[in-house]
Design a protein around this motif. Sequence first.
Motif, PDB file in Angstrom:
ATOM      1  N   MET A 132       0.801  -1.222   0.000  1.00  0.00           N
ATOM      2  CA  MET A 132       0.000   0.000   0.000  1.00  0.00           C
ATOM      3  C   MET A 132       0.842   1.284   0.000  1.00  0.00           C
ATOM      4  N   GLY A 133       0.501   2.170  -0.905  1.00  0.00           N
ATOM      5  CA  GLY A 133       1.169   3.471  -0.959  1.00  0.00           C
ATOM      6  C   GLY A 133       2.553   3.453  -1.591  1.00  0.00           C
ATOM      7  N   ARG A 134       2.974   2.288  -2.110  1.00  0.00           N
ATOM      8  CA  ARG A 134       4.364   2.174  -2.560  1.00  0.00           C
ATOM      9  C   ARG A 134       4.530   2.262  -4.079  1.00  0.00           C
ATOM     10  N   ILE A 135       3.463   2.594  -4.813  1.00  0.00           N
ATOM     11  CA  ILE A 135       3.628   2.744  -6.257  1.00  0.00           C
ATOM     12  C   ILE A 135       4.711   3.794  -6.532  1.00  0.00           C
ATOM     13  N   VAL A 136       5.544   3.528  -7.527  1.00  0.00           N
ATOM     14  CA  VAL A 136       6.614   4.462  -7.896  1.00  0.00           C
ATOM     15  C   VAL A 136       6.113   5.317  -9.052  1.00  0.00           C
ATOM     16  N   ARG A 137       6.055   6.609  -8.847  1.00  0.00           N
ATOM     17  CA  ARG A 137       5.497   7.497  -9.861  1.00  0.00           C
ATOM     18  C   ARG A 137       6.577   8.077 -10.753  1.00  0.00           C
ATOM     19  N   ARG A 138       6.082   8.704 -11.809  1.00  0.00           N
ATOM     20  CA  ARG A 138       6.979   9.426 -12.713  1.00  0.00           C
ATOM     21  C   ARG A 138       7.373  10.781 -12.174  1.00  0.00           C
ATOM     22  N   THR A 139       6.569  11.277 -11.252  1.00  0.00           N
ATOM     23  CA  THR A 139       6.580  12.708 -10.952  1.00  0.00           C
ATOM     24  C   THR A 139       7.515  13.099  -9.816  1.00  0.00           C
ATOM     25  N   ASN A 140       8.227  12.132  -9.235  1.00  0.00           N
ATOM     26  CA  ASN A 140       8.934  12.420  -7.986  1.00  0.00           C
ATOM     27  C   ASN A 140      10.446  12.470  -8.112  1.00  0.00           C
ATOM     28  N   ALA A 141      10.954  12.713  -9.306  1.00  0.00           N
ATOM     29  CA  ALA A 141      12.412  12.830  -9.449  1.00  0.00           C
ATOM     30  C   ALA A 141      12.886  14.035  -8.639  1.00  0.00           C
TER      31      ALA A 141
END
Lengths: 328, 328
Positions: free
Chosen positions: B143-152
């Motif tokens: 839960m909550g651990r998806i890796v997004r594109r937006t967090n570089a």
Amino acid sequence: MSSHRLTESELIARFFAPLAGEGALGLKDDAASFSPEPGHDLVLTTDALVESVHFLPEDSPASIARKALGVNVSDLAAKGAEPAGFLLSLALPEGWTEEWLAQFAEGLGEASRDFVCPLLGGDTVKAMGALTLSVTAIGQVPMGRIVRRTNAEIGDVICVSGTIGDAALGLRLRKDPAWSESLSREAKAHLADRYLHPQPRHRLARIVRDHAHAAMDVSDGLAGDLAKMMRVSGVSADIEAESVPLSPAAREAIKADPSLFDLALTGGDDYEILCTVPEKKLDSFLKEADSVGVMMSAIGRVVQGRETPVFRMKNSERRYNAGSFSHF
Amino acid sequence: MSSHRLTESELIARFFAPLAGEGALGLKDDAASFSPEPGHDLVLTTDALVESVHFLPEDSPASIARKALGVNVSDLAAKGAEPAGFLLSLALPEGWTEEWLAQFAEGLGEASRDFVCPLLGGDTVKAMGALTLSVTAIGQVPMGRIVRRTNAEIGDVICVSGTIGDAALGLRLRKDPAWSESLSREAKAHLADRYLHPQPRHRLARIVRDHAHAAMDVSDGLAGDLAKMMRVSGVSADIEAESVPLSPAAREAIKADPSLFDLALTGGDDYEILCTVPEKKLDSFLKEADSVGVMMSAIGRVVQGRETPVFRMKNSERRYNAGSFSHF
């Protein structure tokens, strides 16, 4: 402005991002995130629609969008699942226009709100041929509560929602307008609309799962789909043909040409719920369906045997061979 | 035996039911059931493939099947998600044969086992035009651990898996065989295979989610996809062009024609993982990737700014405009 100057990202941002649900990450990522409710199973279904196979080239973009989502939500409802969201694959043929896409997205958004089923993600590609859409819908049921096709029990009452045959008659009407000369304008409009705009019974989801032993949605004709459900349950069915619910428009058409009754029973695209309910739960089932505004009719019984279901008429009985209707 | 005597049910029973996962109800129902692991989010992605757009008409059915599933599993891996299953929409053109379908199903089954991603459901329809496939893949993350594109984040090290440009060079090779006269047979075979058979990095899923701030899969070219990820993260990137990992075959091709380096950086279909990792986690990241047999290369840094990422060469620097590659 030429549509082909829109990149895929611009197209998504302009037309689809406004429809995106919470987990869709604004459609800016590779994938959507979805948090299932604890204690729930997911129900997953996918249905593809192809121009000239599942809808007609002249259908409005909004109607096509509504149908693509509706037929999937119908599958969820039949499994007792509340919609949670959907993904859309859209293969657009040469010559698509921004206006077409704007209307499609507007219709999709409206359907998405009506069915309480937000857009979670998608893919837009170039079609090599006709417009082709594929929707994957995700629903939720309390754990272990999915309603299967395979559990019809001898003695169950067979019920069907709404009315049967309208969509098949509506399609016939469009393909052969001369045929319908004797029909009233209202009847024609009703039948045409039922083909264009299936009404998935998402409001029945909980009620189906609280009452039915087995259920499926009627997409390939009542007779054929009933035969499928009975076969996989290892039983047969005895149907009072007169109890099959028909709309006033369908009655009018069948009165003018009694042979159309067979088309009503075997034609596709009803998207109604067919289910089997134990006798002791029948009253509560009919009452609860009525309370969410869905007419539910008892049309017969599950019986022992392996024969194709029988439809009893006043002076005859009919059995329809399976596979009476298929898009494929 | 004519293929057109097979009904859709027979087709499913013969070719696809053997691939069905546990929740697929033997593909005999309207929908699949799936029980998410408690404490997990789902990750959902869909990608469509169209003949002559995403693969070539002469590609083998097994290769097409593997690619359709692989490109979706690649999206899941980039989000840090382990595959849980997939649904397939298959629009088959006139003239399909049982042999084609048998080979397709065999390839799909093999890919499904390799990627640990069972078939959960699907739909088979008639195409009005070219073969069109759409896969929806479902993955799971804690839960909550998806890796997004937006967090570089500024200062992150930019890493990419495997090698870059092989698929684009492989496609070029197939479209223009004369071009490749100077290449060794081994190099040709390697490049052609990389276009045909993307290798999704599903083994990296956990490692990416334990180490990366941001990630995506490289499907539309390294330069363009990096530019997208930096833009949505509100940052820019500084890349050492010499650090971009190239296969021996790609090096051979670029040595013969140095202008192909641009094609390697901007061409599509790599299906590698591009991610940004904080400096202090870099050693552990590279080591863990290596332990599952995936080469991971550090190619540059996330930097402040909004400019298109810069690729520094020995005597020059290059910036590639976004949208350098698109199937659409």
